[in-house]
Write a protein that holds these residues in place. Structure first.
Motif, PDB file in Angstrom:
ATOM      1  N   LYS A  49       0.861  -1.183   0.000  1.00 38.75           N
ATOM      2  CA  LYS A  49       0.000   0.000   0.000  1.00 38.75           C
ATOM      3  C   LYS A  49       0.892   1.225   0.000  1.00 38.75           C
ATOM      4  O   LYS A  49       1.803   1.354   0.831  1.00 38.75           O
ATOM      5  CB  LYS A  49      -0.894  -0.001   1.249  1.00 38.75           C
ATOM      6  CG  LYS A  49      -1.850   1.184   1.341  1.00 38.75           C
ATOM      7  CD  LYS A  49      -2.912   1.119   0.241  1.00 38.75           C
ATOM      8  CE  LYS A  49      -3.889   2.294   0.348  1.00 38.75           C
ATOM      9  NZ  LYS A  49      -4.783   2.171   1.512  1.00 38.75           N
ATOM     10  N   ILE A 101      -1.095  -0.972  -4.339  1.00 39.71           N
ATOM     11  CA  ILE A 101      -2.376  -0.276  -4.206  1.00 39.71           C
ATOM     12  C   ILE A 101      -2.100   1.191  -3.923  1.00 39.71           C
ATOM     13  O   ILE A 101      -1.396   1.524  -2.970  1.00 39.71           O
ATOM     14  CB  ILE A 101      -3.233  -0.897  -3.085  1.00 39.71           C
ATOM     15  CG1 ILE A 101      -3.537  -2.364  -3.411  1.00 39.71           C
ATOM     16  CG2 ILE A 101      -4.530  -0.111  -2.913  1.00 39.71           C
ATOM     17  CD1 ILE A 101      -4.317  -3.085  -2.327  1.00 39.71           C
ATOM     18  N   ASN A 103      -3.903   5.114  -3.639  1.00 32.70           N
ATOM     19  CA  ASN A 103      -5.140   5.861  -3.504  1.00 32.70           C
ATOM     20  C   ASN A 103      -5.270   6.876  -4.640  1.00 32.70           C
ATOM     21  O   ASN A 103      -4.278   7.428  -5.117  1.00 32.70           O
ATOM     22  CB  ASN A 103      -5.154   6.591  -2.157  1.00 32.70           C
ATOM     23  CG  ASN A 103      -6.446   7.362  -1.949  1.00 32.70           C
ATOM     24  OD1 ASN A 103      -7.529   6.881  -2.242  1.00 32.70           O
ATOM     25  ND2 ASN A 103      -6.319   8.570  -1.437  1.00 32.70           N
ATOM     26  N   GLU A 139      -7.067   2.613  -5.864  1.00 32.04           N
ATOM     27  CA  GLU A 139      -8.114   2.516  -4.845  1.00 32.04           C
ATOM     28  C   GLU A 139      -9.064   3.697  -4.984  1.00 32.04           C
ATOM     29  O   GLU A 139      -8.704   4.838  -4.683  1.00 32.04           O
ATOM     30  CB  GLU A 139      -7.493   2.484  -3.453  1.00 32.04           C
ATOM     31  CG  GLU A 139      -8.512   2.219  -2.345  1.00 32.04           C
ATOM     32  CD  GLU A 139      -7.844   2.063  -0.998  1.00 32.04           C
ATOM     33  OE1 GLU A 139      -7.748   0.915  -0.514  1.00 32.04           O
ATOM     34  OE2 GLU A 139      -7.394   3.075  -0.428  1.00 32.04           O
ATOM     35  N   ALA A 166      -9.167  -1.128  -6.668  1.00 28.60           N
ATOM     36  CA  ALA A 166      -9.352  -1.516  -5.274  1.00 28.60           C
ATOM     37  C   ALA A 166     -10.416  -0.619  -4.652  1.00 28.60           C
ATOM     38  O   ALA A 166     -10.592   0.531  -5.068  1.00 28.60           O
ATOM     39  CB  ALA A 166      -8.045  -1.395  -4.495  1.00 28.60           C
ATOM     40  N   ASP A 168     -12.196   0.314  -0.542  1.00 26.48           N
ATOM     41  CA  ASP A 168     -11.968   0.120   0.885  1.00 26.48           C
ATOM     42  C   ASP A 168     -13.269   0.302   1.648  1.00 26.48           C
ATOM     43  O   ASP A 168     -14.334   0.558   1.074  1.00 26.48           O
ATOM     44  CB  ASP A 168     -10.895   1.082   1.390  1.00 26.48           C
ATOM     45  CG  ASP A 168     -11.344   2.535   1.341  1.00 26.48           C
ATOM     46  OD1 ASP A 168     -12.348   2.834   0.650  1.00 26.48           O
ATOM     47  OD2 ASP A 168     -10.695   3.375   1.988  1.00 26.48           O
TER      48      ASP A 168
END
Length: 298
Positions: A49, A101, A103, A139, A166, A168
């Motif tokens: 991440k 991953i 954001n 993400e 992805a 969350d």
């Protein structure tokens, strides 16, 4: 900061890590491993991440505070710059079987042109890093005012270009089921508070096992984050083996990380066991940029 000059913000440090400067801010990339657990209890890194770390004058600044100080007309480019940092630093690890991953603030890319430009930025970063496109998962977080159809179009464009998706904060509610259907993710991170509450009884735990199994059948990898206590790790084992992320296993490390040494990729090298991970690396190192580029000190 112009779209064309995005890579002029990047600085290669003597230790090989990439950082960037934006005005008075130094931007560094921290990577936190996401693990799969082997049958014998040993850990293997399945993904990283990417986490941005900003500082000014040696003093840390939270990501939220930093982005509030970014000029509105530059936020999309700076947001893309952060992803470029993560991709370049993850690519430098040279791990063949690991995903990354990152954001993405989807609200910054509301028009087809903005989406196209961001996809091209991602492709260029992946090429420079030597990473396959499908190893990079964007993400996409859905905020209350976001247009679900626009998010779906963005996810579709990313998929068409070869990238993964992805999501969350999954809680199994109707809106989350709809998100999975619309965005077609390859990674789904469970909401930690919901997960703990749902697993308080055997019926809830059985349903969690079903969810993890159903995701796997659709080639979706479930992630449990925030693992800080052994009981959470035991819960994950009872759920059927989702991917694992948390301070109990490994803390984020500023690039260049030690993960190739502590968690080697090659099968003929011992993989670190869960019990050995509590003293994993920290983020205390702050690297000074070698030079700055462009206007506003960028």
């Amino acid at each position: 900061m112009s779209e064309k000059s995005i890579f002029s913000n990047l600085v290669r440090q003597p230790d090989g890590a990439f950082s960037a400067v934006y005005g008075p801010y130094l931007l560094q990339s921290a990577l936190q491993p996401i693990f799969s657990e082997q049958p014998d209890g040993r850990l293997q890194i399945a993904a990283f991440k990417g986490l941005i770390r900003a500082s000014a004058g040696g003093m840390p600044c939270s990501p939220g505070e930093f982005f509030q100080r970014v000029a509105e007309d530059e936020r999309a480019a700076v947001d893309g710059l952060c992803r470029s940092l993560h991709i370049l630093n993850a690519g430098a690890l040279g791990r063949r079987d690991c995903a990354l991953i990152v954001n993405i603030q989807s609200g910054l890319f509301a028009t087809p042109q903005a989406m196209r430009q961001e996809v091209e930025r991602l492709r260029l970063s992946a090429h420079e890093a030597g990473m396959p496109l499908d190893a990079i998962a964007c993400e996409i977080r859905q905020h209350p005012l976001d247009d679900p159809d626009r998010l779906a179009r963005f996810a579709e464009r990313l998929h068409e270009s070869g990238f993964a998706i992805a999501i969350d904060d999954y809680t199994g509610e109707d809106r989350d089921l709809e998100r999975v259907s619309r965005l077609q993710p390859q990674f789904v991170t469970f909401d930690t508070a919901w997960l703990r509450g749902f697993a308080e009884n055997s019926a809830g735990l059985a349903l969690l096992r079903v969810v993890v199994s159903q995701f796997a059948a659709k080639t979706i990898r479930a992630i449990v984050a925030g693992i800080e206590e052994p009981d959470m790790l035991a819960l994950c084992r009872e759920m059927g083996g989702p991917l694992l992320q948390g301070y109990l296993l490994a803390r984020p490390e500023l690039a260049p990380t030690s993960f190739n040494q502590t968690f080697p990729e090659h099968a003929d090298t011992p993989v670190q066991a869960v019990a050995e991970t509590s003293a994993a690396g920290t983020e205390s190192r702050v690297v000074r940029p070698l030079r700055q580029f462009g206007r506003r000190g960028v």
